[in-house]
Each structure stands twice: as C-alpha cells, then as structure tokens.
Motif scaffolding. Structure first.
Motif, PDB file in Angstrom:
ATOM      1  N   SER A   1     -17.112 -51.858   8.769  1.00  0.00           N
ATOM      2  CA  SER A   1     -17.299 -50.739   9.690  1.00  0.00           C
ATOM      3  C   SER A   1     -16.079 -50.570  10.601  1.00  0.00           C
ATOM      4  O   SER A   1     -15.611 -49.450  10.821  1.00  0.00           O
ATOM      5  N   ALA A   2     -15.564 -51.677  11.119  1.00  0.00           N
ATOM      6  CA  ALA A   2     -14.368 -51.619  11.972  1.00  0.00           C
ATOM      7  C   ALA A   2     -13.171 -51.086  11.192  1.00  0.00           C
ATOM      8  O   ALA A   2     -12.364 -50.309  11.711  1.00  0.00           O
TER       9      ALA A   2
ATOM     10  N   ARG B   1     -19.705 -55.858   9.686  1.00  0.00           N
ATOM     11  CA  ARG B   1     -19.084 -55.232  10.866  1.00  0.00           C
ATOM     12  C   ARG B   1     -17.572 -55.079  10.664  1.00  0.00           C
ATOM     13  O   ARG B   1     -16.955 -54.188  11.226  1.00  0.00           O
ATOM     14  N   ASP B   2     -16.960 -55.971   9.848  1.00  0.00           N
ATOM     15  CA  ASP B   2     -15.535 -55.836   9.536  1.00  0.00           C
ATOM     16  C   ASP B   2     -15.295 -54.559   8.726  1.00  0.00           C
ATOM     17  O   ASP B   2     -14.334 -53.834   8.957  1.00  0.00           O
TER      18      ASP B   2
END
Length: 170
Positions: free
Chosen positions: A144-145, A141-142
């Motif tokens: 993607s962020a 998710r990091d």
C-alpha cells in the motif's frame, strides 16, 4: 556542463524495474497503465511480463551487476526506478531519477548517503560474523505504501516545470 531536460510527454517518463526480486511488479503494471507510462522490466534472465505494448523486458545477462548497470546507464531526470538495491538506488539518484523501494521508501539526494553508509556497515558486520538479521518481511502495508509513493512520484514529475510542454511558437 549542460543540463538535459525533456519537454514533458507521457511517453518520455519511463519506469525501470529492477525485477529479479521485485514483489510489486503487478502493481507497477497497473499504475503505469493508468498513466499510460512505458515500463522496462530489467532482470538477469528472462522473466514473464504482461503482453502490453507499454511494457518491455530486458534480459541484461547473468553478470554480477548486469541488470543494475543497464538501468543506471539509462535512468535520468524524469524517470522512476523501482529497486531495493541501495548501490543502484544511489547511482540512479545521482543521475536525477526518482527512486522508490518496493516498500514505498523513497531514496533521495538527502537520504541516500546515510542509507548507503548503513548498508555498508551492516555488510561489514555480517562479513565479520556478527548476526544482524535480514530485512523485514514484505507486508501488505508495504504494498500500500509503495502504491501511494509511486502515484505521488508520477504526479510530482508531471507537475515539474522542466517537463512542461514547450510554448508554441507563432
């Protein structure tokens, strides 16, 4: 004191990567290619980079902050710096560059003071023997962020009136 503004030209915006421990280099290369933006990969020693005319590598030397100093001396308004190094982020924000951590967290004029203070406090606690733990591990998710933050930052800079093409003289 006079302000320095460049007329926007895709090649005038540059992405600087503090590369020694950057987990999102490949993602930066892909986004930069999509926008035709030059990337400078800065590390203490040589690291491999893709064979691409828009990507260059700088071996800043093995000095304690050689790579950080190299980036901080060149980053300016309209550039993007990718780093997890908070003191470097502070220097680049003060120079007017947009700064993003590899987890997608932006460093801004509003947030950098508190971020730097917390970093210094944690360093002091660790040096006095307090166990404070380390940073969270890097998660999908990091990544993607980060991709989202980089894309948004490029588009924001491109929309900035300071980088609009100069009107044609008749």
């Amino acid at each position: 004191m006079t302000a320095f503004f460049r007329n926007f030209d895709p090649l005038s915006m540059r992405i600087y990567i503090d590369a020694d421990a950057c987990p999102v280099k490949d993602e930066i290369y892909r986004v930069a290619a999509r926008f035709s933006l030059p990337v400078t990969v800065v590390a203490g020693n040589f690291i491999r980079i893709p064979q691409d005319p828009l990507i260059d590598m700088v071996s800043a030397g093995a000095g304690m902050d050689a790579a950080d100093d190299w980036i901080a001396e060149r980053a300016r308004k309209g550039d993007i710096v990718v780093t997890a190094d908070i003191p470097l982020a502070s220097r680049c924000v003060k120079a007017g560059a947009a700064v993003i951590a590899p987890n997608g967290k932006p460093f801004t004029e509003q947030s950098i003071g508190m971020t730097l203070a917390v970093r210094n406090l944690m360093t002091d606690l660790r040096s006095s023997g307090e166990i404070t733990g380390g940073p969270k591990s890097f998660a999908p998710r990091d990544r993607s962020a980060f991709l989202s933050a980089l894309d948004q930052t490029i588009r924001r800079i491109q929309r900035d009136p300071a980088f609009a093409p100069a009107p044609k003289q008749s």
